[in-house]
Design a protein around this motif. Structure first.
Motif, PDB file in Angstrom:
ATOM      1  N   THR A 151      47.509  28.559  48.171  1.00 21.93           N
ATOM      2  CA  THR A 151      46.359  29.451  47.958  1.00 21.93           C
ATOM      3  C   THR A 151      45.223  28.971  48.805  1.00 21.93           C
ATOM      4  N   VAL A 178      45.644  41.681  54.590  1.00 20.22           N
ATOM      5  CA  VAL A 178      46.285  40.959  53.494  1.00 20.22           C
ATOM      6  C   VAL A 178      47.723  40.654  53.880  1.00 20.22           C
ATOM      7  N   ARG A 206      50.895  36.434  50.518  1.00 23.89           N
ATOM      8  CA  ARG A 206      49.877  35.960  49.592  1.00 23.89           C
ATOM      9  C   ARG A 206      49.579  36.968  48.479  1.00 23.89           C
ATOM     10  N   ILE A 207      50.322  38.066  48.461  1.00 21.83           N
ATOM     11  CA  ILE A 207      50.048  39.089  47.450  1.00 21.83           C
ATOM     12  C   ILE A 207      50.458  38.601  46.071  1.00 21.83           C
ATOM     13  N   GLN A 208      49.599  38.844  45.108  1.00 18.58           N
ATOM     14  CA  GLN A 208      49.940  38.502  43.728  1.00 18.58           C
ATOM     15  C   GLN A 208      50.368  39.719  42.930  1.00 18.58           C
ATOM     16  N   THR A 209      49.601  40.777  43.016  1.00 13.16           N
ATOM     17  CA  THR A 209      49.998  41.993  42.310  1.00 13.16           C
ATOM     18  C   THR A 209      49.813  43.202  43.216  1.00 13.16           C
ATOM     19  N   ARG A 224      46.366  42.904  45.368  1.00 16.59           N
ATOM     20  CA  ARG A 224      45.502  41.792  44.970  1.00 16.59           C
ATOM     21  C   ARG A 224      46.086  40.454  45.370  1.00 16.59           C
ATOM     22  N   THR A 225      45.216  39.588  45.807  1.00 20.96           N
ATOM     23  CA  THR A 225      45.582  38.200  46.046  1.00 20.96           C
ATOM     24  C   THR A 225      44.719  37.336  45.134  1.00 20.96           C
ATOM     25  N   ALA A 226      44.770  36.050  45.342  1.00 20.32           N
ATOM     26  CA  ALA A 226      43.986  35.156  44.484  1.00 20.32           C
ATOM     27  C   ALA A 226      42.497  35.286  44.741  1.00 20.32           C
ATOM     28  N   SER A 227      42.121  36.021  45.776  1.00 18.41           N
ATOM     29  CA  SER A 227      40.706  36.129  46.117  1.00 18.41           C
ATOM     30  C   SER A 227      40.293  37.577  46.214  1.00 18.41           C
ATOM     31  N   HIS A 228      39.091  37.887  45.729  1.00 18.78           N
ATOM     32  CA  HIS A 228      38.610  39.260  45.859  1.00 18.78           C
ATOM     33  C   HIS A 228      38.425  39.631  47.321  1.00 18.78           C
ATOM     34  N   ALA A 229      38.127  38.633  48.146  1.00 23.71           N
ATOM     35  CA  ALA A 229      37.894  38.923  49.556  1.00 23.71           C
ATOM     36  C   ALA A 229      39.206  39.035  50.335  1.00 23.71           C
ATOM     37  N   GLY A 230      40.310  38.820  49.684  1.00 24.23           N
ATOM     38  CA  GLY A 230      41.588  39.010  50.361  1.00 24.23           C
ATOM     39  C   GLY A 230      42.377  40.113  49.687  1.00 24.23           C
TER      40      GLY A 230
END
Lengths: 173, 582
Positions: free
Chosen positions: A173, A109, A113-116, A136-142
């Protein structure tokens, strides 16, 4: 760890040793539930149903015993194995984490690109002074979850990630 | 919770909580809203909520709430000064009909309970009148107000509910014309804010079609715009016919003029509607109908005097007339493609894809005409799928991979079933080119595909033969044999590649899907290896993407190959963790 295969190296940091205790507790809880379930099933089979042949209902008690015998080694092995596999690293503004035991997962990760970044503690983790960092990023796979970190380490990591994410934030994103 | 913004320790809020209005481009770290974990204050609750801080504001201009526009200027549409507006009063003609089903039961209850006495009819009339009044009040108390930078929806019925949608946040406009609306020249306008969940979206039900078009233009352009030249592009399409000229070549068609006017990217000729049933999805329709009928019989059987005995008699009678059974089966089998084709044609009638002013606009439908607008700068790639029969016929479907699109399965559709070359052309034109051929996965992956397709049936077959169920055993063996071509084909489908700007992965046999995604959409990588994959030296590498389904896996790549794929796409993220090579 067994010899590294593929081109990826091990992440640098191990998780806390107390994580072994955490995984042991979790494995024991799972073990108790599984054997308990087997006992229930055995009771049901041994309940004198017509469709169940005699040889089966007579030996129903063997089911929980067998389940217990098969699963018990895993209760011991899984925590140790996990401790060997679970590792993490933050370098080059990328979080690199490995987890799993029988099956494995490597997650990359990039901090940009990290969101939270969450720091979470369950009951057992609290008692053991451990914490989980969820990235967490915008994607579960990331997205990545690093479990079994020492509380202090987790706090520092989360703080560091949050600070760097703020500096680097990147809207693509 | 730890925040990158150290000054904001509120628990449960998002990283995106920037300092509020005036935040520059890219307030918040989150431009992709489909995480579903947003607990921050919603973007549009209560007056003055203004720029909701939680959900990604995207890279657009900051919210300028200072310069309050006068209520006049924003909305052309030949409507003069544009203040708060009501929905079209014609919707009052639709409302009672829409309420009818929900009224039916209570009304029947009142009538039956009252023994059909005059009083009960009186009460029923009161009920009907009440619902009509309710509809009028609902209509009268709902207004929408478009200003230069936001759309305000206000309902002042019981309590006051105002919803503010900053134009900046609008990701798409969805215009639907259900049959009744169409009769009255009305349309339902849905505003997709990418907030996730239909609750968060604005709906105008209903406005006149002209207003819907003008509103769409105004909402999407984010500036005063003249009403669309009515059907300028649509009129061009009338000449197209089943027997008419061939399909519009993607891209090179009907250049209608400069940007704000729509340019037709693709128009699907009606004869291609016959490809519809190939997907197999509609093939189940007759069975669904039959199952529904059976269910109904069971549900109402008691009332119709159907007892277990009569049911058994009926079964015996049917069993005694096998030709009837065969005839019904034949009917169902022949009905499948017909019903499928009809259903498909109704949904996808005159499918047209246009490019207009930074948006892709897809229009389709015979009875309910639906128009979906997708913002082009949020499109990150495309996905092309082919069912087995579709592959055999050389046709495919096309979806856009869009960040923050609710209901992306229907909204993201760029093309229904069309010949593959045509779909590729449209994808190239609408999204972007992908210039490389896919790399195959190692032969060990073939072995794994075969094992997975064949082996699970073998113990079933063995168990069946041991228990003496020969039929089950034969069926299981047959499935195991079928697993061989399936496994081979699944292996042939596997592939991945990167062409310098976009990555692509492909997998699947019964439904083969190839995704092509821009590099900048990748937000991380997950690599997974099960015990069996480890024994075979394989690994599944998933590109995390903040759009579409969230992750696109390259299944069963070689251990080195997979890591090199990730390294090739995002070298900076992987290189620090490579052992020693390069």
């Amino acid at each position: 760890m067994r010899g590294q295969r593929g081109p990826l190296r091990d992440p640098a940091e191990r998780v806390s040793r107390r994580a072994i205790v955490l995984w042991l507790i979790e494995a024991l809880v799972g073990f108790v539930l599984l054997v308990g379930g087997a006992v229930l099933v055995a009771n049901w089979i041994g309940g004198g149903w017509e469709i169940v042949p005699d040889w089966l209902s007579g030996n129903a008690w063997m089911l929980p015993v067998a389940v217990g015998a098969v699963m018990l080694p895993f209760v011991v092995v899984e925590p140790l194995w996990r401790y060997a596999v679970h590792r993490w690293e933050l370098s080059g503004d990328v979080v690199y984490a490995r987890s799993g035991w029988l099956s494995r997962e490597w997650v990359f990760v990039p901090v940009s690109r990290i969101q939270t970044v969450d720091k979470a503690q369950g009951w057992f983790e609290r008692a053991l002074g451990l914490a989980t960092v969820e990235i967490r990023t915008a994607s579960h796979a990331g997205s990545s979850t690093i479990k079994g970190l020492d509380y202090e380490v987790a706090a520092r990591l989360a703080e560091e990630l949050a600070r760097r994410a703020q500096e680097l934030r990147d809207d693509a994103t | 919770m730890t925040h990158p913004d150290p000054g904001d320790p509120r628990p449960g809020s998002d990283l995106g909580s920037g300092p509020g209005p005036g935040t520059g481009p890219g307030a918040g770290l989150d431009p992709g809203p489909d995480t579903g974990t947003d607990t921050g204050p919603g973007p549009a609750t209560g007056p003055g909520a203004g720029p909701g801080p939680a959900i990604g504001s995207g890279p657009g201009p900051g919210f300028g709430f200072g310069g309050g526009p006068g209520p006049g200027g924003a909305f052309g549409a030949g409507a003069g000064p544009y203040g708060a507006r009501r929905l079209s009063p014609r919707v009052l003609l639709i409302d009672p009909i829409r309420l009818l089903p929900s009224l039916l039961l209570p009304l029947a209850g009142v009538l039956i309970a009252g023994g059909f006495s005059p009083t009960s009819f009186g009460w029923a009339a009161v009920g009907v009148a009440g619902s009509a009044v309710y509809a009028v009040i609902r209509w009268a108390t709902f207004t929408y107000h478009l200003t230069e930078d936001r759309l305000e929806l206000t309902r002042a019925f019981i309590g006051r509910l105002a919803k503010t949608i900053p134009l900046e946040r609008i990701r798409g406009i969805d215009i639907t014309e259900p049959p009744l609306h169409r009769l009255l020249g009305l349309a339902v306008l849905k505003i997709d804010t990418g907030a996730g969940g239909s609750e968060q979206e604005g709906t105008l039900d209903a406005v006149t079609m002209e207003q819907a078009r003008a509103l769409r233009t105004a909402l999407l352009a984010r500036r005063p715009a003249p009403p669309l030249p009515a059907r300028a592009a649509g009129a061009a399409g009338i000449g197209q016919d089943a027997a008419g000229q061939g399909p519009a070549a993607p891209g090179a068609t009907a250049e209608a003029g400069p940007e704000p006017v729509a340019r037709v990217l693709a128009r699907v000729p009606r004869r291609w509607l016959t490809y519809g049933p190939l997907s197999g999805a509609y093939l189940l329709t007759p069975f669904a109908l039959a199952a529904g009928a059976v269910g109904l019989v069971f549900q109402w059987g008691e009332e119709l005097g159907l007892t277990e005995r009569s049911a058994r008699q009926a079964l015996e009678w049917v069993w005694a007339h096998p030709y009837l059974l065969v005839a019904v089966a034949a009917l169902l089998v022949t009905a499948m493609p017909i019903v499928g084709a009809v259903a498909y044609a109704i949904f996808n009638w005159d499918f047209t894809l246009r490019a207009r002013d930074g948006y892709l606009v897809a229009e389709r439908g015979l009875i309910t005409r639906r128009t979906v607008s997708l913002e082009r700068r949020r499109i990150r790639g495309y996905e092309m799928t082919e069912a087995l029969l579709e592959r055999w016929a050389g046709v495919a479907r096309l979806w856009a991979v869009v960040t923050g699109l609710g209901d992306s399965a229907t909204r993201g559709q760029l093309l229904p079933v069309t010949p593959k070359a045509f779909a590729s052309g449209v994808a190239r034109e609408a999204v972007g080119p992908f210039a490389t051929s896919l790399r195959p996965h190692p032969p060990r992956a073939l072995r794994r595909r075969l094992v997975r397709a064949v082996v699970p049936w073998l113990p079933v077959a063995v168990a069946a033969f041991v228990l003496g169920w020969a039929v089950v055993g034969v069926v299981a063996l047959g499935l195991a044999v079928l697993g061989i071509p399936l496994g081979l084909d699944r292996y042939r489908s596997l592939g991945h590649a990167y062409d310098g700007a976009r990555l692509s992965v492909r997998s699947g046999s019964l439904r083969r899907a190839q995704a092509v995604v821009e590099r900048r959409a990748v937000v991380g990588w997950t690599m997974r290896q099960t015990v069996f994959q480890r024994m075979a030296g394989l690994i599944t590498v998933t590109a995390g993407v903040g759009a579409g389904s969230g992750g696109y896996p390259a299944i069963d790549t070689g251990e080195t190959q997979g890591v090199e794929f990730a390294h090739e796409v995002t070298p900076d993220w992987i290189r620090p963790f490579l052992d020693d090579l390069s």
